[in-house]
Design an enzyme around this catalytic site. Structure first.
Site, short mmCIF file in Angstrom:
data_model
loop_
_atom_site.label_atom_id
_atom_site.label_comp_id
_atom_site.label_asym_id
_atom_site.label_seq_id
_atom_site.Cartn_x
_atom_site.Cartn_y
_atom_site.Cartn_z
N CYS A 65 41.23 47.18 43.47
CA CYS A 65 41.63 47.37 42.07
C CYS A 65 40.70 48.37 41.38
O CYS A 65 39.48 48.31 41.57
CB CYS A 65 41.60 46.03 41.34
N CYS A 69 36.75 44.34 35.79
CA CYS A 69 36.61 42.99 35.22
C CYS A 69 35.49 42.23 35.94
O CYS A 69 35.53 42.05 37.16
CB CYS A 69 37.93 42.25 35.34
N CYS A 72 36.11 39.27 38.48
CA CYS A 72 37.16 39.44 39.48
C CYS A 72 36.63 39.85 40.85
O CYS A 72 35.89 40.83 40.97
CB CYS A 72 38.19 40.44 38.98
N CYS A 109 54.66 32.59 41.51
CA CYS A 109 53.97 33.62 40.73
C CYS A 109 53.62 34.78 41.65
O CYS A 109 52.82 34.61 42.58
CB CYS A 109 52.71 33.04 40.09
N CYS A 142 57.69 34.24 38.27
CA CYS A 142 56.82 34.87 37.27
C CYS A 142 56.12 36.06 37.92
O CYS A 142 55.62 35.94 39.04
CB CYS A 142 55.78 33.87 36.77
N CYS A 202 53.45 34.13 29.65
CA CYS A 202 52.41 33.25 30.17
C CYS A 202 51.08 33.96 29.94
O CYS A 202 50.89 35.08 30.41
CB CYS A 202 52.66 33.01 31.66
N ARG A 272 48.39 24.80 31.87
CA ARG A 272 48.23 24.80 33.33
C ARG A 272 46.76 24.85 33.70
O ARG A 272 46.02 25.72 33.24
CB ARG A 272 48.95 26.00 33.93
#
Length: 397
Positions: A65, A69, A72, A109, A142, A202, A272
């Site tokens: 990626c 972040c 992460c 998901c 999702c 979400c 959740r």
């Protein structure tokens, strides 16, 4: 406690607590914890009964990626030893999803690392959605693909996506301390795009990054304003090789207070328990089902979760039941309008190492206003995923 009676009354009326009341929940003592859980449990049962919705993650593209972040394991330049692979083919993704659906999940998901999808990526995901829905009648799908460009949410909706996940993660004031390659406003914009396209939004948070109580309340109130149908609560998984690997700021009791606060602020929303429940709630996971009505089954994106069989046994032993595919998750006033739920101003308002509300994760996100609840590091509970999507081994479901 007068505070808890007030919060229960407000929760049953879908009335927003004051910030002072929300902060007071986080400040309760361990001696008061069971009272807090019992009170928030009344609100949870009023709107969702004793049902627990199961969700299942499929990591379509892992690692590499370009974003930075701090939490992460897939971040730019991270040396975390995670699985790295490019896009799964639709049949591969469908096969991975089938394992979770067989275990009782009703929502799949689909997550992909990266800043956001290209139009070609949206086409790829559209093919995957079709493959999953063709083989599994009634399944919810999702997508969690990062920042959306104009028109992409509409294309995902047309392809059969039911929901889109993109987490706010932390308060606007401290967002720049954990990520510099995109902004808090970028995240808000993507959730807004999903709403506007008729997708069930979400969006949630990550706790345990060093934030203050005020930061936690800020992000949850921001979520309520955005009005997603589901709010994933992640607890930081301090993965070695990330800037937050040394951040062990949570105890099981702290996690329960956070979940209770979210329930009081977002009473009629699918709350959740996402990434990190095994690491930080540990043996208190069954108690957390009195606060949240949804969990992920099996593994997360880049880290292992509790065995799927153990998840199902935990739900049954705690006196709850798995929500069936034919049941509607959201209360009638939210489920009646478009997609998986409506988006009204009274409601409550994810992409990262554990997108779709399931993160895996220097710099500290904020300064605590009081001494933090320090938990001994449980590095033995953090294991990089080596099975399921992207491997030849059977998934955990």
């Amino acid at each position: 406690m007068d505070l808890l009676n007030t919060l229960v009354d407000k929760g049953l009326r879908r009335e927003l607590p004051t910030r002072e009341e929300a902060l007071a929940v986080l400040a309760t003592s361990d001696d008061e914890l069971l009272d807090v859980v019992a009170a928030a449990g009344k609100v949870r049962r009023h709107w969702f009964g004793r049902r627990v919705k199961l969700n299942y993650l499929v990591n379509l593209k892992s690692g590499l990626c370009p974003e930075d972040c701090s939490y992460c394991s897939q971040r730019l330049g991270a040396d975390t030893g995670i699985l790295k692979y490019t896009w799964l083919k639709p049949d591969e993704a469908s096969k991975a999803a089938a394992a979770g659906l067989a275990g009782g999940a009703k929502r799949v998901c689909l997550v992909a690392s990266g800043r956001g999808p290209t139009d070609r990526d949206v086409d790829r995901v559209a093919g995957t959605i079709k493959a999953i829905k063709d083989q599994n009648e009634g399944v919810e799908v999702c997508a969690c693909l990062g920042l959306l460009s104009d028109g992409q949410a509409e294309r995902l909706r047309e392809a059969g996506a039911d929901a889109y996940n993109h987490n706010l993660n932390t308060s606007e004031a401290t967002y720049g301390d954990i990520t510099t390659t995109h902004t808090y406003a970028d995240r808000v914009d993507t959730v807004t795009k999903a709403h506007a396209a008729g997708l069930s939004a979400c969006s949630g948070l990550i706790a345990g990054m060093g934030e203050s109580d005020e930061d936690l309340v800020d992000v949850v109130y921001s979520l309520r304003e955005l009005d997603p149908d589901s709010v994933p609560v992640n607890f930081l998984i301090p993965v070695e090789g990330t800037p937050l690997a040394k951040e062990w700021n949570l105890t099981p009791q702290r996690c329960l207070r956070i979940l209770a606060m979210v329930r009081f602020v977002c009473p009629d929303v699918e709350v959740r328990i996402a990434g990190g429940r095994e690491v930080h709630l540990r043996t208190m996971q069954p108690l957390a089902l009195n606060l949240a009505n949804s969990i992920f089954l099996g593994d997360y994106l880049t880290t292992e979760g509790q065995a799927g069989k153990a998840d199902l046994e935990m739900i049954a032993d705690a006196g709850f039941e798995v929500e069936g595919a034919g049941e509607v998750t959201l209360p009638a006033h939210r489920a009646a309008v478009g997609g998986c739920g409506s988006h009204e101003s009274a409601g409550c308002g994810s992409h990262e190492s554990a997108g779709c509300g399931s993160h895996a994760g220097g710099g500290v996100c904020g300064t605590a206003t009081s001494a933090p609840d320090v938990s001994e590091p449980r590095t033995d509970l953090v294991a990089v995923r080596r099975r399921g999507a992207g491997t030849d081994l059977a998934p955990n479901a």
